[in-house]
Design a protein around this motif. Structure first.
Motif, short mmCIF file in Angstrom:
data_model
loop_
_atom_site.label_atom_id
_atom_site.label_comp_id
_atom_site.label_asym_id
_atom_site.label_seq_id
_atom_site.Cartn_x
_atom_site.Cartn_y
_atom_site.Cartn_z
N PHE A 170 0.85 -1.18 0.00
CA PHE A 170 0.00 0.00 0.00
C PHE A 170 0.89 1.23 0.00
N THR A 171 0.29 2.36 -0.26
CA THR A 171 1.01 3.63 -0.24
C THR A 171 0.82 4.27 1.14
N PRO A 172 1.90 4.43 1.92
CA PRO A 172 1.76 4.92 3.30
C PRO A 172 0.95 6.20 3.44
N GLY A 173 1.10 7.14 2.54
CA GLY A 173 0.40 8.41 2.65
C GLY A 173 -1.09 8.32 2.38
N LEU A 174 -1.57 7.16 1.92
CA LEU A 174 -2.98 7.02 1.58
C LEU A 174 -3.72 6.03 2.48
N VAL A 175 -3.06 5.59 3.57
CA VAL A 175 -3.65 4.56 4.42
C VAL A 175 -4.55 5.14 5.52
N ARG A 176 -4.49 6.42 5.74
CA ARG A 176 -5.25 7.06 6.82
C ARG A 176 -6.74 6.73 6.73
N GLY A 177 -7.29 6.29 7.86
CA GLY A 177 -8.72 6.00 7.93
C GLY A 177 -9.09 4.57 7.62
N CYS A 178 -8.14 3.76 7.17
CA CYS A 178 -8.42 2.36 6.89
C CYS A 178 -8.75 1.64 8.20
N LYS A 179 -9.78 0.79 8.19
CA LYS A 179 -10.17 0.06 9.39
C LYS A 179 -9.42 -1.26 9.48
N ILE A 180 -8.62 -1.40 10.55
CA ILE A 180 -7.87 -2.62 10.78
C ILE A 180 -7.99 -3.01 12.25
N ASP A 181 -7.64 -4.26 12.58
CA ASP A 181 -7.67 -4.67 13.98
C ASP A 181 -6.26 -4.56 14.57
N PRO A 182 -6.10 -4.72 15.89
CA PRO A 182 -4.78 -4.54 16.50
C PRO A 182 -3.69 -5.43 15.93
N LEU A 183 -4.00 -6.69 15.62
CA LEU A 183 -2.98 -7.57 15.06
C LEU A 183 -2.56 -7.11 13.66
N GLN A 184 -3.52 -6.63 12.88
CA GLN A 184 -3.19 -6.12 11.55
C GLN A 184 -2.32 -4.87 11.63
N ALA A 185 -2.45 -4.14 12.73
CA ALA A 185 -1.63 -2.94 12.89
C ALA A 185 -0.14 -3.28 12.86
N VAL A 186 0.20 -4.47 13.35
CA VAL A 186 1.59 -4.90 13.32
C VAL A 186 2.05 -5.09 11.87
N THR A 187 1.19 -5.67 11.05
CA THR A 187 1.52 -5.86 9.64
C THR A 187 1.74 -4.52 8.95
N PHE A 188 0.86 -3.57 9.23
CA PHE A 188 0.99 -2.24 8.63
C PHE A 188 2.26 -1.56 9.14
N ALA A 189 2.53 -1.69 10.43
CA ALA A 189 3.71 -1.04 10.99
C ALA A 189 4.99 -1.62 10.38
N ALA A 190 5.02 -2.93 10.20
CA ALA A 190 6.20 -3.56 9.59
C ALA A 190 6.39 -3.06 8.17
N ALA A 191 5.29 -2.92 7.43
CA ALA A 191 5.39 -2.44 6.06
C ALA A 191 5.88 -1.01 6.00
N LEU A 192 5.64 -0.27 7.08
CA LEU A 192 6.10 1.11 7.16
C LEU A 192 7.54 1.22 7.69
N GLY A 193 8.13 0.07 7.96
CA GLY A 193 9.52 0.07 8.40
C GLY A 193 9.71 0.29 9.88
N LEU A 194 8.64 0.21 10.67
CA LEU A 194 8.76 0.42 12.11
C LEU A 194 9.34 -0.82 12.78
N ASP A 195 10.13 -0.63 13.81
CA ASP A 195 10.73 -1.72 14.57
C ASP A 195 9.94 -1.88 15.86
N ILE A 196 9.03 -2.86 15.87
CA ILE A 196 8.16 -3.07 17.02
C ILE A 196 8.85 -4.04 17.99
N GLN A 197 9.03 -3.61 19.21
CA GLN A 197 9.68 -4.45 20.21
C GLN A 197 8.81 -4.56 21.46
N ALA A 198 8.86 -5.72 22.06
CA ALA A 198 8.06 -5.93 23.29
C ALA A 198 8.75 -5.27 24.48
#
Length: 198
Positions: A170-198
């Motif tokens: 997806f195009t990061p600048g066009l994702v605003r407002g998309c409805k996702i659940d908390p687990l999917q947020a991890v997928t989106f964050a990874a695609a955006l290059g974020l380093d998610i750590q516990a």
């Protein structure tokens, strides 16, 4: 409503309000304009449906493998248990369309205009939704969208919450407002290059 069963006839011979069951539909010799027709387990010899119009039609257990629906118009249509693998809906207009319990892997909805469209329990692996326009809403209910491509598409009116979305693009600048659940947020964050750590 008349029910026509086990016949071979041309697309040009279809009549409104009729139901066609297990029929073989041959080629059309003119522009395809079908209204208020029900198809069940029908086979379509024609694969080129470019610039066609389908209004208030239902399709159950029909096959449209690698069919071409570019620049077509589908209004208030229902697809249930259909095969749409590889079908091309580029620049088509779909309004109040439901696609349920179907296979649409590799289908192409690039540059399509989708208004009030719902996919339910449908496989859309590697389907393309590039540069589509969503009006009103686009819902994916319990669908498989792994490796689907939403590049250059505004996702504000898209609901992905109950679907599988592994490795979508997806195009990061066009994702605003998309409805996702908390687990999917991890997928989106990874695609955006974020380093998610516990």
């Amino acid at each position: 409503m008349a029910v026509i069963t086990d016949e071979t006839l041309s697309l040009d011979a279809l009549e409104p309000e009729n139901q066609y069951v297990n029929c073989e539909l041959t080629y059309s010799n003119q522009e395809i304009r079908v209204e208020a027709v029900s198809f069940e387990k029908c086979r379509f010899q024609q694969t080129d449906f470019k610039n066609s119009e389908w209004l208030d039609c239902t399709f159950r257990g029909c096959q449209f493998l690698n069919c071409e629906f570019q620049q077509s118009y589908l209004y208030r249509c229902e697809f249930t248990g259909c095969q749409l693998l590889g079908s091309d809906f580029t620049s088509a207009r779909l309004k109040d369309v439901t696609i349920t319990d179907s296979r649409a892997d590799y289908a192409n909805f690039a540059e399509a205009v989708l208004t009030g469209v719902t996919f339910t329990e449908t496989r859309l692996v590697e389907a393309s939704f590039q540069m589509m326009t969503v009006k009103r809403r686009l819902d994916f209910n319990r669908c498989e969208l792994n490796r689907a491509d939403f590049t250059e598409s505004r996702l504000k009116l898209v609901d992905l919450r109950t679907s599988q979305i592994e490795a979508i693009t997806f195009t990061p600048g066009l994702v605003r407002g998309c409805k996702i659940d908390p687990l999917q947020a991890v997928t989106f964050a990874a695609a955006l290059g974020l380093d998610i750590q516990a």
